[in-house]
Design a protein around this motif. Structure first.
Motif, PDB file in Angstrom:
ATOM      1  N   LEU A  61      36.650 -27.286 -43.194  1.00  0.00           N
ATOM      2  CA  LEU A  61      36.955 -27.409 -41.770  1.00  0.00           C
ATOM      3  C   LEU A  61      35.666 -27.712 -41.033  1.00  0.00           C
ATOM      4  O   LEU A  61      34.670 -27.006 -41.207  1.00  0.00           O
ATOM      5  N   LEU A 112      39.775 -31.838 -41.072  1.00  0.00           N
ATOM      6  CA  LEU A 112      40.265 -31.068 -42.208  1.00  0.00           C
ATOM      7  C   LEU A 112      40.202 -31.944 -43.449  1.00  0.00           C
ATOM      8  O   LEU A 112      40.720 -33.065 -43.460  1.00  0.00           O
ATOM      9  N   LEU A 137      45.548 -35.011 -38.638  1.00  0.00           N
ATOM     10  CA  LEU A 137      45.985 -33.866 -37.853  1.00  0.00           C
ATOM     11  C   LEU A 137      46.579 -34.309 -36.527  1.00  0.00           C
ATOM     12  O   LEU A 137      46.075 -35.239 -35.887  1.00  0.00           O
ATOM     13  N   SER A 138      47.626 -33.608 -36.110  1.00  0.00           N
ATOM     14  CA  SER A 138      48.132 -33.811 -34.763  1.00  0.00           C
ATOM     15  C   SER A 138      47.138 -33.196 -33.780  1.00  0.00           C
ATOM     16  O   SER A 138      46.256 -32.409 -34.166  1.00  0.00           O
ATOM     17  N   ASP A 187      47.441 -29.396 -33.993  1.00  0.00           N
ATOM     18  CA  ASP A 187      46.822 -28.817 -35.196  1.00  0.00           C
ATOM     19  C   ASP A 187      45.305 -28.878 -35.105  1.00  0.00           C
ATOM     20  O   ASP A 187      44.603 -27.950 -35.538  1.00  0.00           O
ATOM     21  N   GLN A 188      44.799 -29.969 -34.548  1.00  0.00           N
ATOM     22  CA  GLN A 188      43.354 -30.096 -34.410  1.00  0.00           C
ATOM     23  C   GLN A 188      42.804 -29.006 -33.487  1.00  0.00           C
ATOM     24  O   GLN A 188      41.790 -28.360 -33.797  1.00  0.00           O
ATOM     25  N   ARG A 223      44.206 -26.102 -32.872  1.00  0.00           N
ATOM     26  CA  ARG A 223      44.351 -24.782 -33.498  1.00  0.00           C
ATOM     27  C   ARG A 223      43.293 -24.550 -34.567  1.00  0.00           C
ATOM     28  O   ARG A 223      42.766 -23.446 -34.695  1.00  0.00           O
ATOM     29  N   LEU A 224      42.953 -25.576 -35.322  1.00  0.00           N
ATOM     30  CA  LEU A 224      41.919 -25.412 -36.340  1.00  0.00           C
ATOM     31  C   LEU A 224      40.533 -25.246 -35.719  1.00  0.00           C
ATOM     32  O   LEU A 224      39.673 -24.540 -36.273  1.00  0.00           O
ATOM     33  N   GLN A 268      46.535 -20.960 -38.375  1.00  0.00           N
ATOM     34  CA  GLN A 268      46.627 -21.911 -39.480  1.00  0.00           C
ATOM     35  C   GLN A 268      48.062 -22.184 -39.904  1.00  0.00           C
ATOM     36  O   GLN A 268      48.306 -23.031 -40.766  1.00  0.00           O
ATOM     37  N   VAL A 323      49.835 -25.844 -40.808  1.00  0.00           N
ATOM     38  CA  VAL A 323      48.874 -26.873 -41.205  1.00  0.00           C
ATOM     39  C   VAL A 323      48.932 -27.025 -42.727  1.00  0.00           C
ATOM     40  O   VAL A 323      48.892 -26.037 -43.462  1.00  0.00           O
ATOM     41  N   ARG A 324      49.008 -28.258 -43.180  1.00  0.00           N
ATOM     42  CA  ARG A 324      49.177 -28.503 -44.606  1.00  0.00           C
ATOM     43  C   ARG A 324      48.021 -29.311 -45.188  1.00  0.00           C
ATOM     44  O   ARG A 324      47.351 -30.053 -44.474  1.00  0.00           O
TER      45      ARG A 324
END
Length: 250
Positions: free
Chosen positions: A57, A62, A71-72, A75-76, A78-79, A232, A235-236
């Motif tokens: 990360l 990712l 990443l959406s 998701d970006q 959140r990470l 997380q 997220v895949r």
């Protein structure tokens, strides 16, 4: 999570056996199959199996097993929060570990008080305990990876502590027992043996009881670890599997 190794084994100081403090897994029900390495520009999670075996990360990026993951925007975000919160949590974990070192060294010091050590032995024990405490504290402060606290590394350090302080106890008790036997006081010699046996057999549960004082400090970490698990979620990895960097059990 993987940092529970840091917390548990940072409190691992050995006197007459291995002692493990309660860890994040027991208190917060948090686990991870990954090791964590914190670098200036990235977080690296790695494990032997299953895939993904390496997760990186870094600033909205990712990468899993060498493959970049699209990443959406959600998701970006959140990470990025995951990375920020994990970095903020690390000093707090280390602070609890440092408290564990202090409690453990104090326990060894107090337990040795029952042995009626002579002044020279007492002074040498204090010096060696202070040196080991300082070294362990420095290791905790400098550590940036849970790889530093695997079983072999922890056991090696524990054995060094034992090898350093055990001869002091053996020599002092042996001399006391010899003096008692030479003076004809066989009862005192037997009492010395019993005292040493009690110290050896009872130290671990007594230390565990002392370390209960850290439970509120560990519990205070749990909401932040829960948040990491939530951030997380969904997220895949590049192979489609969930990351599951942090798992919260029941």
């Amino acid at each position: 999570m993987s940092m529970n190794r840091l917390l548990a084994t940072a409190m691992l100081v050995v006197a007459c056996g291995s002692v493990h403090a309660q860890d994040l897994g027991k208190v917060c029900h948090a686990t991870s199959s990954y090791d964590l390495t914190v670098q200036s520009d990235r977080l690296v999670f790695d494990r032997a199996a299953p895939s993904p075996t390496r997760v990186v990360l870094s600033q909205g990026m990712l990468q899993t097993d060498g493959q970049s993951v699209s990443l959406s925007a959600e998701d970006q975000d959140r990470l990025e929060l995951f990375q920020r919160d994990l970095r903020a949590l690390m000093p707090r974990v280390k602070a609890v570990a440092q408290q564990g070192v202090g409690l453990t060294m104090k326990a060894i010091d107090d337990e040795s008080g029952s042995l009626s050590l002579d002044a020279d032995t007492r002074a040498e024990l204090d010096r060696r305990l202070a040196a080991h405490s300082a070294e362990l504290r420095q290791r905790i402060a400098a550590s940036q990876s849970t790889h530093d606290w695997h079983g072999d590394a922890a056991n090696q350090y524990a054995n060094q502590v034992v090898d350093d302080i055990a001869p002091l106890f053996a020599s002092a008790l042996g001399q006391q027992a010899l003096n008692a036997a030479l003076s004809g006081d066989l009862q005192q010699a037997a009492e010395l043996r019993d005292r040493a046996t009690n110290l050896t057999a009872g130290f671990q549960p007594r230390l565990q009881q002392r370390l209960q004082a850290l439970r509120p400090e560990i519990q205070a970490l749990c909401p932040d670890i829960q948040r990491l698990s939530e951030l997380q979620q969904g997220v895949r990895a590049s192979n489609g599997r969930p990351l599951n960097l942090v798992l919260i059990g029941r």
